[in-house]
Design a protein around this motif. Structure first.
Motif, PDB file in Angstrom:
ATOM      1  N   TYR B   2       0.856  -1.190   0.000  1.00  0.00           N
ATOM      2  CA  TYR B   2       0.000   0.000   0.000  1.00  0.00           C
ATOM      3  C   TYR B   2       0.892   1.240   0.000  1.00  0.00           C
ATOM      4  N   ILE B   3       0.790   2.042  -1.046  1.00  0.00           N
ATOM      5  CA  ILE B   3       1.662   3.212  -1.205  1.00  0.00           C
ATOM      6  C   ILE B   3       0.821   4.486  -1.264  1.00  0.00           C
ATOM      7  N   LEU B   4       1.180   5.404  -0.398  1.00  0.00           N
ATOM      8  CA  LEU B   4       0.467   6.676  -0.339  1.00  0.00           C
ATOM      9  C   LEU B   4       1.368   7.745  -0.960  1.00  0.00           C
ATOM     10  N   GLU B  23       0.695  -2.918 -10.522  1.00  0.00           N
ATOM     11  CA  GLU B  23      -0.328  -3.532  -9.672  1.00  0.00           C
ATOM     12  C   GLU B  23      -0.118  -3.320  -8.191  1.00  0.00           C
ATOM     13  N   GLU B  24       0.549  -2.235  -7.852  1.00  0.00           N
ATOM     14  CA  GLU B  24       0.623  -1.854  -6.440  1.00  0.00           C
ATOM     15  C   GLU B  24      -0.658  -1.099  -6.099  1.00  0.00           C
ATOM     16  N   ASN B  25      -0.937  -1.103  -4.789  1.00  0.00           N
ATOM     17  CA  ASN B  25      -2.116  -0.439  -4.281  1.00  0.00           C
ATOM     18  C   ASN B  25      -1.766   1.033  -3.987  1.00  0.00           C
ATOM     19  N   VAL B  26      -2.240   1.958  -4.825  1.00  0.00           N
ATOM     20  CA  VAL B  26      -1.774   3.338  -4.718  1.00  0.00           C
ATOM     21  C   VAL B  26      -2.923   4.302  -4.392  1.00  0.00           C
ATOM     22  N   VAL B  27      -2.674   5.191  -3.436  1.00  0.00           N
ATOM     23  CA  VAL B  27      -3.616   6.284  -3.171  1.00  0.00           C
ATOM     24  C   VAL B  27      -2.847   7.600  -3.303  1.00  0.00           C
ATOM     25  N   VAL B  28      -3.462   8.545  -4.014  1.00  0.00           N
ATOM     26  CA  VAL B  28      -2.806   9.838  -4.234  1.00  0.00           C
ATOM     27  C   VAL B  28      -3.623  10.934  -3.555  1.00  0.00           C
ATOM     28  N   ILE B  29      -2.937  11.798  -2.812  1.00  0.00           N
ATOM     29  CA  ILE B  29      -3.606  12.945  -2.184  1.00  0.00           C
ATOM     30  C   ILE B  29      -3.109  14.226  -2.845  1.00  0.00           C
ATOM     31  N   THR B  47      -7.984   8.402  -5.387  1.00  0.00           N
ATOM     32  CA  THR B  47      -7.505   9.762  -5.187  1.00  0.00           C
ATOM     33  C   THR B  47      -8.262  10.380  -4.015  1.00  0.00           C
ATOM     34  N   VAL B  48      -7.546  11.188  -3.242  1.00  0.00           N
ATOM     35  CA  VAL B  48      -8.175  11.901  -2.130  1.00  0.00           C
ATOM     36  C   VAL B  48      -7.889  13.386  -2.316  1.00  0.00           C
ATOM     37  N   GLU B  49      -8.952  14.192  -2.386  1.00  0.00           N
ATOM     38  CA  GLU B  49      -8.745  15.633  -2.508  1.00  0.00           C
ATOM     39  C   GLU B  49      -8.700  16.233  -1.106  1.00  0.00           C
ATOM     40  N   GLY B  50      -7.592  16.889  -0.775  1.00  0.00           N
ATOM     41  CA  GLY B  50      -7.513  17.496   0.548  1.00  0.00           C
ATOM     42  C   GLY B  50      -6.106  17.958   0.865  1.00  0.00           C
ATOM     43  N   LYS B  59      -5.629  10.537   7.779  1.00  0.00           N
ATOM     44  CA  LYS B  59      -6.328   9.386   8.358  1.00  0.00           C
ATOM     45  C   LYS B  59      -7.305   8.791   7.349  1.00  0.00           C
ATOM     46  N   ASP B  60      -8.013   9.675   6.624  1.00  0.00           N
ATOM     47  CA  ASP B  60      -8.936   9.208   5.576  1.00  0.00           C
ATOM     48  C   ASP B  60      -8.209   8.359   4.546  1.00  0.00           C
ATOM     49  N   ALA B  61      -6.966   8.750   4.281  1.00  0.00           N
ATOM     50  CA  ALA B  61      -6.186   8.033   3.268  1.00  0.00           C
ATOM     51  C   ALA B  61      -5.477   6.820   3.877  1.00  0.00           C
ATOM     52  N   LYS B  62      -5.826   6.467   5.105  1.00  0.00           N
ATOM     53  CA  LYS B  62      -5.292   5.273   5.780  1.00  0.00           C
ATOM     54  C   LYS B  62      -3.776   5.298   5.923  1.00  0.00           C
ATOM     55  N   LEU B  63      -3.267   6.424   6.398  1.00  0.00           N
ATOM     56  CA  LEU B  63      -1.823   6.570   6.598  1.00  0.00           C
ATOM     57  C   LEU B  63      -1.248   5.436   7.458  1.00  0.00           C
ATOM     58  N   ALA B  64      -1.991   5.059   8.492  1.00  0.00           N
ATOM     59  CA  ALA B  64      -1.490   4.058   9.431  1.00  0.00           C
ATOM     60  C   ALA B  64      -1.221   2.715   8.743  1.00  0.00           C
ATOM     61  N   LYS B  65      -1.898   2.475   7.627  1.00  0.00           N
ATOM     62  CA  LYS B  65      -1.747   1.171   6.957  1.00  0.00           C
ATOM     63  C   LYS B  65      -0.703   1.195   5.844  1.00  0.00           C
ATOM     64  N   ALA B  66      -0.155   2.371   5.573  1.00  0.00           N
ATOM     65  CA  ALA B  66       0.744   2.497   4.420  1.00  0.00           C
ATOM     66  C   ALA B  66       2.068   1.767   4.648  1.00  0.00           C
TER      67      ALA B  66
END
Lengths: 220, 134
Positions: B2-4, B23-29, B47-50, B59-66
Protein backbone atom coordinates in the motif's frame (compact mmCIF):
# COMPACT_ATOMS: atom_id res chain seq x y z
CA UNK A 1 17.39 37.66 26.89
CA UNK A 2 17.48 37.38 23.10
CA UNK A 3 14.32 36.55 21.23
CA UNK A 4 13.67 35.87 17.56
CA UNK A 5 10.16 36.39 16.24
CA UNK A 6 9.14 35.04 12.84
CA UNK A 7 5.89 36.42 11.50
CA UNK A 8 4.00 39.61 10.89
CA UNK A 9 1.00 41.70 11.58
CA UNK A 10 0.19 43.88 14.54
CA UNK A 11 0.82 41.04 16.99
CA UNK A 12 4.48 40.81 16.09
CA UNK A 13 4.86 44.59 16.27
CA UNK A 14 3.33 44.85 19.74
CA UNK A 15 5.09 41.75 21.05
CA UNK A 16 8.44 43.07 19.86
CA UNK A 17 7.70 46.47 21.37
CA UNK A 18 6.77 44.84 24.65
CA UNK A 19 9.94 42.71 24.76
CA UNK A 20 12.12 45.70 23.88
CA UNK A 21 10.56 47.68 26.72
CA UNK A 22 11.61 44.89 29.06
CA UNK A 23 15.16 45.25 27.84
CA UNK A 24 15.25 42.09 25.72
CA UNK A 25 17.05 41.96 22.40
CA UNK A 26 14.61 41.26 19.63
CA UNK A 27 15.03 40.14 16.02
CA UNK A 28 12.07 39.89 13.66
CA UNK A 29 12.08 37.90 10.42
CA UNK A 30 9.38 38.52 7.83
CA UNK A 31 9.00 37.70 4.13
CA UNK A 32 7.35 41.00 3.26
CA UNK A 33 9.80 43.77 2.47
CA UNK A 34 7.40 46.64 3.06
CA UNK A 35 6.44 45.26 6.46
CA UNK A 36 10.11 45.04 7.39
CA UNK A 37 10.84 48.60 6.30
CA UNK A 38 7.92 49.88 8.36
CA UNK A 39 8.90 47.86 11.39
CA UNK A 40 12.51 49.01 11.17
CA UNK A 41 11.33 52.63 11.33
CA UNK A 42 9.34 52.02 14.49
CA UNK A 43 11.40 49.54 16.48
CA UNK A 44 14.92 49.47 17.75
CA UNK A 45 15.27 45.83 16.79
CA UNK A 46 17.04 43.74 14.17
CA UNK A 47 14.57 43.38 11.31
CA UNK A 48 15.37 40.80 8.67
CA UNK A 49 13.59 40.53 5.36
CA UNK A 50 13.58 36.86 4.46
CA UNK A 51 12.25 33.36 4.97
CA UNK A 52 12.48 32.44 8.65
CA UNK A 53 12.46 28.75 7.78
CA UNK A 54 15.88 29.07 6.17
CA UNK A 55 19.21 28.71 7.93
CA UNK A 56 20.76 31.91 6.53
CA UNK A 57 18.06 34.20 7.84
CA UNK A 58 17.93 32.58 11.24
CA UNK A 59 21.71 32.91 11.42
CA UNK A 60 21.44 36.62 10.56
CA UNK A 61 18.84 37.02 13.27
CA UNK A 62 21.34 35.73 15.81
CA UNK A 63 19.92 32.22 16.18
CA UNK A 64 23.18 30.82 17.53
CA UNK A 65 22.85 32.91 20.69
CA UNK A 66 19.08 33.35 20.98
CA UNK A 67 17.28 32.16 24.11
CA UNK A 68 13.90 31.73 22.50
CA UNK A 69 12.17 31.68 19.14
CA UNK A 70 8.54 32.46 18.41
CA UNK A 71 6.98 31.13 15.19
CA UNK A 72 3.90 33.23 14.61
CA UNK A 73 3.12 32.86 10.92
CA UNK A 74 -0.31 31.83 9.70
CA UNK A 75 1.12 28.70 8.12
CA UNK A 76 1.47 25.70 10.44
CA UNK A 77 4.04 23.73 8.42
CA UNK A 78 6.23 26.86 8.29
CA UNK A 79 5.93 27.31 12.05
CA UNK A 80 6.87 23.70 12.70
CA UNK A 81 9.86 23.91 10.40
CA UNK A 82 11.06 27.15 12.00
CA UNK A 83 10.91 25.69 15.50
CA UNK A 84 12.61 22.44 14.53
CA UNK A 85 15.37 24.21 12.65
CA UNK A 86 15.93 26.53 15.60
CA UNK A 87 16.11 23.54 17.93
CA UNK A 88 18.19 21.16 15.86
CA UNK A 89 20.59 23.49 14.08
CA UNK A 90 20.95 26.32 16.59
CA UNK A 91 20.00 24.64 19.85
CA UNK A 92 17.71 27.48 20.82
CA UNK A 93 16.45 26.34 24.22
CA UNK A 94 12.83 27.49 24.01
CA UNK A 95 10.53 27.21 21.02
CA UNK A 96 7.08 28.74 20.87
CA UNK A 97 4.62 28.30 18.03
CA UNK A 98 1.18 29.43 17.12
CA UNK A 99 -0.95 26.80 15.43
CA UNK A 100 -3.84 27.70 13.19
CA UNK A 101 -5.36 24.25 12.78
CA UNK A 102 -6.32 23.14 16.30
CA UNK A 103 -5.66 19.48 15.41
CA UNK A 104 -1.96 20.26 15.12
CA UNK A 105 -1.46 20.71 18.86
CA UNK A 106 -0.64 17.05 19.47
CA UNK A 107 1.51 16.80 16.35
CA UNK A 108 3.61 19.83 17.26
CA UNK A 109 4.01 18.57 20.80
CA UNK A 110 5.11 15.10 19.65
CA UNK A 111 7.56 16.61 17.18
CA UNK A 112 9.30 18.64 19.85
CA UNK A 113 7.86 22.17 19.95
CA UNK A 114 7.99 23.35 23.59
CA UNK A 115 5.04 25.69 23.87
CA UNK A 116 2.06 25.78 21.56
CA UNK A 117 -0.57 28.49 21.31
CA UNK A 118 -3.69 26.88 19.98
CA UNK A 119 -5.38 30.15 19.06
CA UNK A 120 -8.44 28.66 17.40
CA UNK A 121 -9.13 26.52 20.44
CA UNK A 122 -8.47 29.37 22.86
CA UNK A 123 -10.81 31.74 21.05
CA UNK A 124 -13.59 29.21 20.75
CA UNK A 125 -13.20 28.30 24.41
CA UNK A 126 -13.34 31.94 25.44
CA UNK A 127 -16.44 32.49 23.36
CA UNK A 128 -18.10 29.44 24.87
CA UNK A 129 -17.37 30.80 28.31
CA UNK A 130 -18.50 34.37 27.62
CA UNK A 131 -21.52 33.84 25.43
CA UNK A 132 -23.85 32.45 28.00
CA UNK A 133 -26.22 30.65 25.70
CA UNK A 134 -26.21 27.82 28.14
CA UNK A 135 -26.02 27.44 31.89
CA UNK A 136 -23.29 24.84 31.48
CA UNK A 137 -19.70 25.76 30.61
CA UNK A 138 -16.57 23.73 30.17
CA UNK A 139 -13.86 25.79 31.80
CA UNK A 140 -10.82 23.62 31.46
CA UNK A 141 -9.65 20.29 30.14
CA UNK A 142 -6.92 18.72 32.21
CA UNK A 143 -4.44 16.05 31.00
CA UNK A 144 -5.51 16.19 27.34
CA UNK A 145 -9.19 15.98 28.21
CA UNK A 146 -9.05 13.06 30.63
CA UNK A 147 -10.54 15.33 33.29
CA UNK A 148 -12.85 18.33 32.93
CA UNK A 149 -13.51 21.32 35.09
CA UNK A 150 -16.92 22.75 34.34
CA UNK A 151 -19.27 25.35 35.67
CA UNK A 152 -23.02 24.96 36.01
CA UNK A 153 -25.22 27.91 36.86
CA UNK A 154 -28.27 26.81 38.82
CA UNK A 155 -31.37 28.37 37.22
CA UNK A 156 -34.79 28.57 38.86
CA UNK A 157 -35.92 25.33 37.21
CA UNK A 158 -32.99 23.32 38.59
CA UNK A 159 -34.23 20.33 40.58
CA UNK A 160 -31.45 20.65 43.15
CA UNK A 161 -32.40 24.07 44.57
CA UNK A 162 -32.75 23.93 48.35
CA UNK A 163 -31.14 20.49 48.49
CA UNK A 164 -28.05 19.62 50.46
CA UNK A 165 -25.12 18.12 48.53
CA UNK A 166 -25.41 14.82 50.37
CA UNK A 167 -29.01 14.49 49.13
CA UNK A 168 -27.98 14.60 45.47
CA UNK A 169 -27.69 11.41 43.47
CA UNK A 170 -24.44 12.03 41.67
CA UNK A 171 -22.09 9.45 40.21
CA UNK A 172 -18.96 8.85 42.29
CA UNK A 173 -16.70 10.18 39.55
CA UNK A 174 -17.94 13.72 40.13
CA UNK A 175 -16.30 16.05 42.60
CA UNK A 176 -17.76 19.35 43.73
CA UNK A 177 -14.94 21.89 43.59
CA UNK A 178 -16.68 24.92 44.93
CA UNK A 179 -19.84 26.98 44.82
CA UNK A 180 -19.66 30.63 43.83
CA UNK A 181 -22.52 32.56 45.39
CA UNK A 182 -22.47 36.21 44.37
CA UNK A 183 -19.08 37.48 45.49
CA UNK A 184 -18.65 34.69 48.00
CA UNK A 185 -16.84 31.40 47.42
CA UNK A 186 -18.26 28.49 49.37
CA UNK A 187 -16.21 25.35 49.84
CA UNK A 188 -18.92 22.71 49.69
CA UNK A 189 -19.58 20.15 52.39
CA UNK A 190 -22.28 17.52 52.52
CA UNK A 191 -24.47 19.95 54.42
CA UNK A 192 -24.10 22.82 51.92
CA UNK A 193 -27.49 23.84 50.52
CA UNK A 194 -27.70 24.78 46.84
CA UNK A 195 -29.44 28.04 45.95
CA UNK A 196 -30.69 29.74 42.79
CA UNK A 197 -27.94 31.46 40.73
CA UNK A 198 -25.19 29.49 42.46
CA UNK A 199 -22.29 28.80 40.13
CA UNK A 200 -21.23 25.25 40.83
CA UNK A 201 -17.75 24.17 39.75
CA UNK A 202 -17.44 20.45 39.23
CA UNK A 203 -14.55 18.16 38.31
CA UNK A 204 -15.61 15.14 36.28
CA UNK A 205 -14.44 12.43 33.97
CA UNK A 206 -15.62 13.44 30.51
CA UNK A 207 -17.82 10.36 30.14
CA UNK A 208 -19.78 11.18 33.30
CA UNK A 209 -20.08 14.89 32.65
CA UNK A 210 -23.43 14.80 30.88
CA UNK A 211 -24.90 12.84 33.74
CA UNK A 212 -23.73 15.46 36.24
CA UNK A 213 -25.19 18.24 34.15
CA UNK A 214 -28.53 16.45 34.00
CA UNK A 215 -28.68 16.08 37.77
CA UNK A 216 -27.87 19.74 38.32
CA UNK A 217 -30.00 21.31 35.61
CA UNK A 218 -32.81 18.79 35.41
CA UNK A 219 -32.13 18.45 31.67
CA UNK A 220 -32.18 15.19 29.77
CA UNK B 1 1.96 -3.04 -1.01
CA UNK B 2 0.00 0.00 0.00
CA UNK B 3 1.66 3.21 -1.21
CA UNK B 4 0.47 6.68 -0.34
CA UNK B 5 1.62 9.48 -2.62
CA UNK B 6 1.17 13.04 -1.44
CA UNK B 7 1.27 15.72 -4.09
CA UNK B 8 0.06 14.87 -7.58
CA UNK B 9 2.38 17.04 -9.63
CA UNK B 10 4.62 15.69 -12.39
CA UNK B 11 6.65 13.53 -10.00
CA UNK B 12 3.74 12.30 -7.92
CA UNK B 13 1.47 11.47 -10.84
CA UNK B 14 4.22 9.82 -12.89
CA UNK B 15 5.19 7.63 -9.96
CA UNK B 16 1.55 6.82 -9.21
CA UNK B 17 1.00 5.75 -12.82
CA UNK B 18 4.08 3.51 -12.82
CA UNK B 19 3.32 1.85 -9.49
CA UNK B 20 -0.31 1.35 -10.36
CA UNK B 21 0.69 -0.28 -13.63
CA UNK B 22 2.81 -2.69 -11.61
CA UNK B 23 -0.33 -3.53 -9.67
CA UNK B 24 0.62 -1.85 -6.44
CA UNK B 25 -2.12 -0.44 -4.28
CA UNK B 26 -1.77 3.34 -4.72
CA UNK B 27 -3.62 6.28 -3.17
CA UNK B 28 -2.81 9.84 -4.23
CA UNK B 29 -3.61 12.94 -2.18
CA UNK B 30 -3.64 16.45 -3.60
CA UNK B 31 -5.39 19.59 -2.48
CA UNK B 32 -6.31 20.44 -6.05
CA UNK B 33 -8.59 17.89 -7.74
CA UNK B 34 -7.63 19.06 -11.25
CA UNK B 35 -4.13 17.70 -10.65
CA UNK B 36 -5.58 14.19 -10.81
CA UNK B 37 -6.00 14.73 -14.57
CA UNK B 38 -2.29 13.89 -14.79
CA UNK B 39 -3.08 10.31 -13.81
CA UNK B 40 -3.20 7.93 -16.76
CA UNK B 41 -6.02 5.68 -17.86
CA UNK B 42 -4.05 2.77 -16.44
CA UNK B 43 -4.11 4.24 -12.95
CA UNK B 44 -6.39 2.03 -10.88
CA UNK B 45 -5.76 3.49 -7.44
CA UNK B 46 -7.76 6.01 -5.42
CA UNK B 47 -7.50 9.76 -5.19
CA UNK B 48 -8.18 11.90 -2.13
CA UNK B 49 -8.74 15.63 -2.51
CA UNK B 50 -7.51 17.50 0.55
CA UNK B 51 -4.71 19.25 2.38
CA UNK B 52 -2.40 16.55 3.68
CA UNK B 53 -1.19 18.77 6.53
CA UNK B 54 -4.64 18.17 8.01
CA UNK B 55 -4.38 14.98 10.00
CA UNK B 56 -7.98 14.05 9.13
CA UNK B 57 -7.06 13.89 5.45
CA UNK B 58 -4.13 11.58 6.20
CA UNK B 59 -6.33 9.39 8.36
CA UNK B 60 -8.94 9.21 5.58
CA UNK B 61 -6.19 8.03 3.27
CA UNK B 62 -5.29 5.27 5.78
CA UNK B 63 -1.82 6.57 6.60
CA UNK B 64 -1.49 4.06 9.43
CA UNK B 65 -1.75 1.17 6.96
CA UNK B 66 0.74 2.50 4.42
CA UNK B 67 3.89 0.50 3.63
CA UNK B 68 5.43 3.49 1.91
CA UNK B 69 4.66 7.19 1.83
CA UNK B 70 6.08 9.44 -0.88
CA UNK B 71 5.88 13.17 -0.21
CA UNK B 72 6.22 15.37 -3.28
CA UNK B 73 4.27 18.59 -2.76
CA UNK B 74 5.90 21.79 -4.01
CA UNK B 75 6.42 23.19 -0.50
CA UNK B 76 9.44 21.97 1.46
CA UNK B 77 8.02 22.89 4.85
CA UNK B 78 4.77 21.09 4.09
CA UNK B 79 6.79 18.06 2.98
CA UNK B 80 8.83 18.13 6.19
CA UNK B 81 5.71 18.17 8.34
CA UNK B 82 3.97 15.35 6.46
CA UNK B 83 7.12 13.22 6.30
CA UNK B 84 7.57 13.50 10.06
CA UNK B 85 3.94 12.72 10.79
CA UNK B 86 4.29 9.59 8.65
CA UNK B 87 7.67 8.49 9.95
CA UNK B 88 7.73 9.65 13.59
CA UNK B 89 4.08 9.54 14.60
CA UNK B 90 2.68 6.76 12.41
CA UNK B 91 5.84 4.65 12.07
CA UNK B 92 5.34 4.14 8.34
CA UNK B 93 8.14 1.72 7.37
CA UNK B 94 9.38 3.68 4.37
CA UNK B 95 9.01 7.43 3.99
CA UNK B 96 10.46 9.15 0.93
CA UNK B 97 10.46 12.87 0.39
CA UNK B 98 11.39 15.16 -2.44
CA UNK B 99 13.37 18.20 -1.25
CA UNK B 100 13.29 21.23 -3.53
CA UNK B 101 15.68 23.57 -1.74
CA UNK B 102 18.92 21.73 -0.85
CA UNK B 103 19.13 23.92 2.29
CA UNK B 104 16.01 22.19 3.58
CA UNK B 105 17.66 18.77 3.79
CA UNK B 106 19.05 19.55 7.25
CA UNK B 107 15.80 18.81 9.00
CA UNK B 108 15.99 15.13 7.98
CA UNK B 109 19.45 14.48 9.41
CA UNK B 110 18.32 12.49 12.43
CA UNK B 111 15.21 11.04 10.82
CA UNK B 112 14.47 7.72 9.23
CA UNK B 113 13.36 9.39 5.99
CA UNK B 114 14.80 8.92 2.52
CA UNK B 115 15.37 12.29 0.84
CA UNK B 116 15.78 13.06 -2.84
CA UNK B 117 16.93 16.51 -3.86
CA UNK B 118 16.58 16.90 -7.64
CA UNK B 119 18.55 20.18 -7.71
CA UNK B 120 21.58 18.60 -6.04
CA UNK B 121 21.41 15.51 -8.24
CA UNK B 122 21.18 17.61 -11.38
CA UNK B 123 23.92 20.01 -10.35
CA UNK B 124 26.27 17.13 -9.54
CA UNK B 125 25.61 15.52 -12.93
CA UNK B 126 26.04 18.81 -14.78
CA UNK B 127 29.23 19.56 -12.95
CA UNK B 128 30.57 16.11 -13.74
CA UNK B 129 29.85 16.45 -17.44
CA UNK B 130 31.32 19.94 -17.63
CA UNK B 131 34.50 19.14 -15.77
CA UNK B 132 35.06 15.89 -17.66
CA UNK B 133 34.44 17.37 -21.11
CA UNK B 134 36.97 20.16 -20.57
Amino acid sequence: MEIIIVGGGKIVYFLAKNFLAKGYQVSVINKDQEYCINLAKKLNAVIIHGDGSKLDYLEQAGASRADAILALTDNDPDNLYICQLAQREFEIPKTFSVINNPDNEEIFKSLGVDTIFNTTKLISLLIEQRVETTDVNNLLSIEEGRLNLSQVILKEDSPVLGKRLKELHLPDEIVFGCVIRGEEVVIPKGSTKLLKNDKVLIITLPERQAEAFDVLTGGE
Amino acid sequence: MYILIIGCGKTGSYLANLLSKEEENVVVIDKDATSFEELSAEFTGFTVEGDATEIEVLKDAKLAKADSVVVTTDDDNVNAMIAQIASELYQVPKVLVRVLDPQKEVIYKELDVITMTPTSLLVDKFKDKIVRSV
